[in-house]
Scaffold this active site. Structure first.
Site, PDB file in Angstrom:
ATOM      1  N   SER A 144       0.813  -1.182  -0.032  1.00  0.00           N
ATOM      2  CA  SER A 144       0.031   0.036   0.093  1.00  0.00           C
ATOM      3  C   SER A 144       0.810   1.043  -0.006  1.00  0.00           C
ATOM      4  CB  SER A 144      -0.948  -0.140   1.035  1.00  0.00           C
ATOM      5  OG  SER A 144      -1.815   0.914   1.167  1.00  0.00           O
ATOM      6  N   ASP A 242      -9.726  -4.189  -5.396  1.00  0.00           N
ATOM      7  CA  ASP A 242      -8.987  -2.819  -4.811  1.00  0.00           C
ATOM      8  C   ASP A 242      -9.486  -1.772  -5.596  1.00  0.00           C
ATOM      9  OD1 ASP A 242      -7.105  -1.321  -3.677  1.00  0.00           O
ATOM     10  OD2 ASP A 242      -5.565  -2.394  -4.055  1.00  0.00           O
ATOM     11  N   HIS A 272      -8.020  -4.954  -0.957  1.00  0.00           N
ATOM     12  CA  HIS A 272      -6.659  -4.205  -0.696  1.00  0.00           C
ATOM     13  C   HIS A 272      -6.188  -4.529   0.715  1.00  0.00           C
ATOM     14  CE1 HIS A 272      -4.178  -0.470  -0.693  1.00  0.00           C
ATOM     15  NE2 HIS A 272      -4.280  -0.539   0.480  1.00  0.00           N
TER      16      HIS A 272
END
Length: 298
Positions: A144, A242, A272
């Protein structure tokens, strides 16, 4: 493919977020409350907390370590830390056979941009000077927002003529902090119901952006970098459900067009954050094996 049933079940059991803007202290406390007790963690040959200059790092050494992987945790630049992502770093060390350096970089909003990015780069430099990397792997990895830092540090090193980085591994990276919902189809396709929601991107990243990070800066949004030639070989892992999926995959295409050796791997049924939260599911634990294979074949 629909969302994996175990992920769907976990998301359904989560309480609704409190009203109003995100509170860093409340969210950090909630995340830290989920940390596994030390005696329940995956054992390794050695785990040591040290300082890379002024930057706290945790070094994980498996049996017969061959090379080094520097890991930057995710958390929208204000969450996460050495404890919350300890299990990810341990799995990376065990499954890849590399010594892992997890970086406790400074976070927003307390630390203004580019403090966290500078800490990550400093930790990489420290690893070269203090660990056995000569002639071996020196990889960067991040999930991320940690993937943002991994991509940015790879670019910084290239621009500095620091050519020791051999690989970059980006797990569902945040590569474009311009959150116009029309920029990528996945921002609309996966807008709600999969954990990370498109409407939450701006408020969750606001702490970083308000600290001085400009979304037009390629070190903030690596997608904005015009020339990607000469960057290290990349493994880019994306998740089907995501909102950030398409920017990761587009970055992979742009790297490939620039002559960089790239593998883009989409995990079906995942959302995600699955490396941090759902790598206990066998279908997603294999991401560590894929990382090992990527490191070994180059």
């Amino acid at each position: 493919m629909t969302l994996h049933p175990k992920i769907a079940e976990a998301l359904a059991s989560m309480p609704a977020p409190p009203p109003g803007p995100p509170d860093p202290q409340v969210l950090r406390a909630a995340e830290e409350a989920e940390v596994v007790l030390p005696e329940e963690r995956l054992p390794l040959s050695k785990v040591e907390d040290v300082k890379a200059g002024d930057v706290p790092v945790r070094v994980y050494t498996p049996e017969e370590a061959d090379g080094v992987l520097v890991y930057f945790h995710g958390g929208a630049f204000f969450l996460g830390g050495l404890e919350t992502h300890d299990h990810v770093a341990r799995s990376l060390a065990k499954e890849t056979g590399r010594q892992v350096v997890s970086v406790g970089y400074r976070r927003a909003p307390e630390a203004a941009y580019p403090a966290g990015l500078q800490d990550c780069y400093a930790a990489v430099r420290w690893a070269v000077e203090n660990l056995a990397v000569e002639g071996k792997t020196l990889a960067l990895a991040g999930d991320s927002s940690g993937g943002t830092f991994a991509a940015a540090v790879a670019a910084m090193a290239h621009d500095d003529g620091f050519d020791r980085i051999t690989h970059q591994i980006l797990y569902y990276p945040s590569l474009d902090l311009d959150f116009d919902v029309d920029r990528y189809a996945s921002l609309r396709e996966n807008a709600e119901g999969y954990g990370l929601e498109t409407a939450g991107l701006k408020p969750f990243n606001a702490f970083y952006l308000q600290s001085g990070a400009d979304p037009a800066d390629p070190l903030v949004s690596p997608m904005k970098r015009k020339d990607l030639t000469g960057l290290p070989p990349a493994l880019i892992v994306t998740a089907e459900h995501d909102p950030l999926r398409d920017e990761g995959e587009l970055y992979g295409l742009r790297l490939k067009d620039a002559g960089v050796d790239v593998t883009v791997s989409r995990y079906e049924g995942a959302g995600h954050g699955f490396v941090q939260h759902f790598s206990w599911i066998p279908e997603y634990h294999r991401v560590f094996g894929e990382t090992r294979e990527f490191l070994n074949r180059r």
